[in-house]
Design a protein around this motif. Sequence first.
Motif, PDB file in Angstrom:
ATOM      1  N   SER A  16       0.859  -1.249  -0.048  1.00 46.85           N
ATOM      2  CA  SER A  16       0.030  -0.109  -0.110  1.00 46.85           C
ATOM      3  C   SER A  16       0.791   1.141  -0.344  1.00 46.85           C
ATOM      4  O   SER A  16       1.930   1.112   0.644  1.00 46.85           O
ATOM      5  CB  SER A  16      -0.910   0.073   1.063  1.00 46.85           C
ATOM      6  OG  SER A  16      -0.222  -0.039   2.413  1.00 46.85           O
ATOM      7  N   SER A  57      -0.673   3.064  -8.255  1.00 46.29           N
ATOM      8  CA  SER A  57      -0.113   2.129  -7.051  1.00 46.29           C
ATOM      9  C   SER A  57       1.254   2.453  -6.545  1.00 46.29           C
ATOM     10  O   SER A  57       1.685   2.108  -5.631  1.00 46.29           O
ATOM     11  CB  SER A  57      -0.302   0.763  -7.216  1.00 46.29           C
ATOM     12  OG  SER A  57       0.511   0.272  -8.333  1.00 46.29           O
ATOM     13  N   GLY A  72      -3.711  -4.428  -4.542  1.00 40.95           N
ATOM     14  CA  GLY A  72      -4.001  -3.038  -4.710  1.00 40.95           C
ATOM     15  C   GLY A  72      -4.706  -2.929  -6.003  1.00 40.95           C
ATOM     16  O   GLY A  72      -4.500  -3.691  -6.930  1.00 40.95           O
TER      17      GLY A  72
END
Length: 390
Positions: free
Chosen positions: A101, A121, A241
């Motif tokens: 993350s 991301s 993600g």
Amino acid sequence: MKRAKAALLAATLAALTLAPAQQATAAPRLSISSSEGGARASTDGPTTFQVTGSGFQALPNAFGGIYVMFGWVSDPAGGSWKPSRGGRTGAELLYVPDSESKGNQGYQRFISFPGSSTGDSANGGTVSEDGTLAFNLTVPGPRFTAQDRSGNSKEIDCLQVQCGIITVGAHGVVNAANESFTPISFGSGNTSESDVGQAQTQRSVSGQSASSQSTAAQPAAAAASPSASGSPAPEVPATLGLSQATVQAGRVLGFTGQGFDAGEQVVATVGAGLAGVGPLTAGRFGEVAGAITLPVDMRAGSHTVTLTAAGSGRVAEATLSVLADPATASAGAAQVEQTHDGWRVATIAVGGAAAVLLLLVISSLVTAIVRRGRAKRSGKVRVARPGAAR
């Protein structure tokens, strides 16, 4: 014959003269600094490094980018640890685990290529087209726990082996042009950025560096392989993600996953099998990436995207909000309106036919009544004058 040879020689020389010279690609290089001084980290706790880089390869609109990690490599001088030369994570390369993350602990960074589909991301920015980059990276301390390829934990002591900042190709894409190792020291000292730059330059030219020489002076067993604790490895959670949290039905959803076993098969699904892709093969660092095309008629609302690994059984999930496709919604509304129009036309037609039928019935009744009246009046006349026919 001599003229032919002379002509061939002249043509060859001309081709060599006109052929453009290939530019030499600069080796990727990181310049790092911290509050401890240059490439030095604290032995008492985390240290944040300000990192800039040059000489990296930027591939506009290409999939993936660069992973940056703090860890240990088996051969910092020779480079046999590099994925492009057969190096494997968990064997020739070990690093501090962290989540994928954006808000992770800062031990790992993902830097995307400019215009890449995986750019959403990225938590370390984007590689500039000139091959430069800049980001912060956190080093947790001189010791950390990693996993080997058998799933066992390894305790890495950076006071005994050489640790540093590692860069490799991201999302399973091996890219030799973006592989580098920048050594980091721990404790008090006066290591400067120029010292690190000089070591990197020596390594890129001759495969030797001051850091590698100091490593070679350590016991061979310690430099070749960190000590293994032998205890079972802690469970590493798989993460997922999404390229975007909200997407329109009928569009493509990109995703990346991390925390799987290298080489295992992973399947991605949306909802209860509404869409999916796979199996995908996890890369050297346990990562997967892909894209799923959502159905055009997918129900608007929240749906669950799931990554399921066949080998380890790990599962990663994320929630996706789906918006209705405006074209599909308009078509549906038009179809409903068309249906309503059809019912209205049918109702009018039936009503008109009924009215015509009623008029026919009424007209028939009137005609019958008129004819019956005429018949009665005609019969009365004939009876009143019986002798008229005579």
